[in-house]
Write a protein that holds these residues in place. Structure first.
Motif, PDB file in Angstrom:
ATOM      1  N   TYR A 234       0.832  -1.206   0.000  1.00  0.00           N
ATOM      2  CA  TYR A 234       0.000   0.000   0.000  1.00  0.00           C
ATOM      3  C   TYR A 234       0.869   1.259   0.000  1.00  0.00           C
ATOM      4  CZ  TYR A 234      -3.586  -3.325   1.435  1.00  0.00           C
ATOM      5  OH  TYR A 234      -4.435  -4.398   1.493  1.00  0.00           O
ATOM      6  N   PRO A 235       1.646   1.493  -1.067  1.00  0.00           N
ATOM      7  CA  PRO A 235       2.490   2.686  -1.082  1.00  0.00           C
ATOM      8  C   PRO A 235       1.627   3.951  -1.092  1.00  0.00           C
ATOM      9  CG  PRO A 235       2.436   1.687  -3.251  1.00  0.00           C
ATOM     10  CD  PRO A 235       1.707   0.751  -2.328  1.00  0.00           C
ATOM     11  N   ASP A 236       2.060   4.928  -0.360  1.00  0.00           N
ATOM     12  CA  ASP A 236       1.360   6.224  -0.334  1.00  0.00           C
ATOM     13  C   ASP A 236      -0.090   6.094   0.126  1.00  0.00           C
ATOM     14  OD1 ASP A 236       1.426   9.007  -0.710  1.00  0.00           O
ATOM     15  OD2 ASP A 236       0.454   8.806  -2.663  1.00  0.00           O
ATOM     16  N   ILE A 237      -0.347   5.186   1.063  1.00  0.00           N
ATOM     17  CA  ILE A 237      -1.723   4.984   1.534  1.00  0.00           C
ATOM     18  C   ILE A 237      -2.258   6.211   2.264  1.00  0.00           C
ATOM     19  CG2 ILE A 237      -1.167   3.934   3.763  1.00  0.00           C
ATOM     20  CD1 ILE A 237      -3.578   1.983   3.101  1.00  0.00           C
ATOM     21  N   ILE A 238      -1.370   7.067   2.724  1.00  0.00           N
ATOM     22  CA  ILE A 238      -1.815   8.286   3.397  1.00  0.00           C
ATOM     23  C   ILE A 238      -2.697   9.139   2.485  1.00  0.00           C
ATOM     24  CG2 ILE A 238       0.207   9.676   2.826  1.00  0.00           C
ATOM     25  CD1 ILE A 238       0.018  10.767   5.724  1.00  0.00           C
ATOM     26  N   ASN A 239      -2.500   9.006   1.183  1.00  0.00           N
ATOM     27  CA  ASN A 239      -3.304   9.757   0.215  1.00  0.00           C
ATOM     28  C   ASN A 239      -4.407   8.899  -0.411  1.00  0.00           C
ATOM     29  OD1 ASN A 239      -1.841  12.221   0.440  1.00  0.00           O
ATOM     30  ND2 ASN A 239      -0.181  11.217  -0.662  1.00  0.00           N
ATOM     31  N   ILE A 240      -4.972   8.008   0.367  1.00  0.00           N
ATOM     32  CA  ILE A 240      -5.972   7.083  -0.161  1.00  0.00           C
ATOM     33  C   ILE A 240      -7.200   7.811  -0.710  1.00  0.00           C
ATOM     34  CG2 ILE A 240      -7.173   6.666   2.007  1.00  0.00           C
ATOM     35  CD1 ILE A 240      -7.312   3.669   1.092  1.00  0.00           C
ATOM     36  N   LYS A 241      -7.520   8.964  -0.158  1.00  0.00           N
ATOM     37  CA  LYS A 241      -8.688   9.718  -0.643  1.00  0.00           C
ATOM     38  C   LYS A 241      -8.499  10.186  -2.085  1.00  0.00           C
ATOM     39  CE  LYS A 241     -10.390  11.451   3.746  1.00  0.00           C
ATOM     40  NZ  LYS A 241     -10.701  12.649   4.527  1.00  0.00           N
ATOM     41  N   MET A 242      -7.255  10.286  -2.519  1.00  0.00           N
ATOM     42  CA  MET A 242      -6.960  10.735  -3.882  1.00  0.00           C
ATOM     43  C   MET A 242      -6.898   9.578  -4.883  1.00  0.00           C
ATOM     44  SD  MET A 242      -6.632  13.897  -3.139  1.00  0.00           S
ATOM     45  CE  MET A 242      -5.632  14.881  -4.188  1.00  0.00           C
ATOM     46  N   LYS A 243      -6.968   8.360  -4.385  1.00  0.00           N
ATOM     47  CA  LYS A 243      -6.812   7.190  -5.244  1.00  0.00           C
ATOM     48  C   LYS A 243      -8.159   6.637  -5.665  1.00  0.00           C
ATOM     49  CE  LYS A 243      -2.394   5.995  -3.229  1.00  0.00           C
ATOM     50  NZ  LYS A 243      -1.673   6.730  -4.217  1.00  0.00           N
ATOM     51  N   LEU A 244      -8.160   5.974  -6.807  1.00  0.00           N
ATOM     52  CA  LEU A 244      -9.364   5.322  -7.276  1.00  0.00           C
ATOM     53  C   LEU A 244      -9.628   4.074  -6.435  1.00  0.00           C
ATOM     54  CD1 LEU A 244      -8.714   5.514 -11.131  1.00  0.00           C
ATOM     55  CD2 LEU A 244     -10.204   6.984  -9.750  1.00  0.00           C
ATOM     56  N   PHE A 245     -10.889   3.690  -6.337  1.00  0.00           N
ATOM     57  CA  PHE A 245     -11.267   2.491  -5.588  1.00  0.00           C
ATOM     58  C   PHE A 245     -10.539   1.262  -6.124  1.00  0.00           C
ATOM     59  CE2 PHE A 245     -14.299  -1.029  -4.757  1.00  0.00           C
ATOM     60  CZ  PHE A 245     -14.223  -1.001  -3.374  1.00  0.00           C
ATOM     61  N   LYS A 246     -10.301   1.245  -7.419  1.00  0.00           N
ATOM     62  CA  LYS A 246      -9.603   0.130  -8.066  1.00  0.00           C
ATOM     63  C   LYS A 246      -8.223  -0.083  -7.453  1.00  0.00           C
ATOM     64  CE  LYS A 246      -7.954  -1.394 -12.532  1.00  0.00           C
ATOM     65  NZ  LYS A 246      -7.491  -1.023 -13.822  1.00  0.00           N
ATOM     66  N   TRP A 247      -7.551   0.993  -7.087  1.00  0.00           N
ATOM     67  CA  TRP A 247      -6.219   0.908  -6.492  1.00  0.00           C
ATOM     68  C   TRP A 247      -6.258   0.016  -5.255  1.00  0.00           C
ATOM     69  CZ3 TRP A 247      -4.183   2.390  -1.716  1.00  0.00           C
ATOM     70  CH2 TRP A 247      -2.793   2.430  -1.632  1.00  0.00           C
ATOM     71  N   LEU A 248      -7.238   0.222  -4.391  1.00  0.00           N
ATOM     72  CA  LEU A 248      -7.361  -0.560  -3.170  1.00  0.00           C
ATOM     73  C   LEU A 248      -7.765  -2.002  -3.484  1.00  0.00           C
ATOM     74  CD1 LEU A 248      -7.136  -0.387  -0.115  1.00  0.00           C
ATOM     75  CD2 LEU A 248      -9.556   0.205  -0.036  1.00  0.00           C
ATOM     76  N   CYS A 249      -8.634  -2.182  -4.471  1.00  0.00           N
ATOM     77  CA  CYS A 249      -9.098  -3.524  -4.836  1.00  0.00           C
ATOM     78  C   CYS A 249      -7.989  -4.394  -5.416  1.00  0.00           C
ATOM     79  CB  CYS A 249     -10.243  -3.430  -5.839  1.00  0.00           C
ATOM     80  SG  CYS A 249     -11.746  -2.754  -5.140  1.00  0.00           S
TER      81      CYS A 249
END
Length: 98
Positions: free
Chosen positions: A54-69
């Motif tokens: 999970y690189p750069d997870i601190i900015n998760i709000k800026m990432k697409l849902f697909k990134w987490l999936c």
């Protein structure tokens, strides 16, 4: 176990290795196996593992849902899952909501 590898050619080799390990047909020395370095990256701590997955997870709000999936850490024990969750939750700058 089920996973999607998106055309990764080493996935078949990895799957075969997992089957051999499960069938106890993988070479071992005193009960320990060595996974080839081209199939994995060895980390020294759970914090390093979470930062790689999970690189750069601190900015998760800026990432697409697909990134987490597209990411997951599997562990057979609940205590390690709780420890991993705690590491990830500490990465956020948000206040806890109860």
């Amino acid at each position: 176990m089920r996973f999607h590898v998106k055309g990764d050619t080493s996935a078949g080799i990895f799957a075969e290795m997992l089957l051999k390990i499960g069938d106890r047909n993988f070479p071992s020395l005193e009960g320990e196996i060595t996974i080839p370095s081209n199939l994995c990256t060895v980390v020294s701590s759970l914090a390093e593992l979470t930062s790689r997955i999970y690189p750069d997870i601190i900015n998760i709000k800026m990432k697409l849902f697909k990134w987490l999936c597209e990411r997951a850490i599997l562990t057979p024990k609940n205590d390690k899952a709780a420890e991993i969750n705690e590491i990830l939750l500490k990465a956020f700058n948000e206040k806890a909501v109860e």
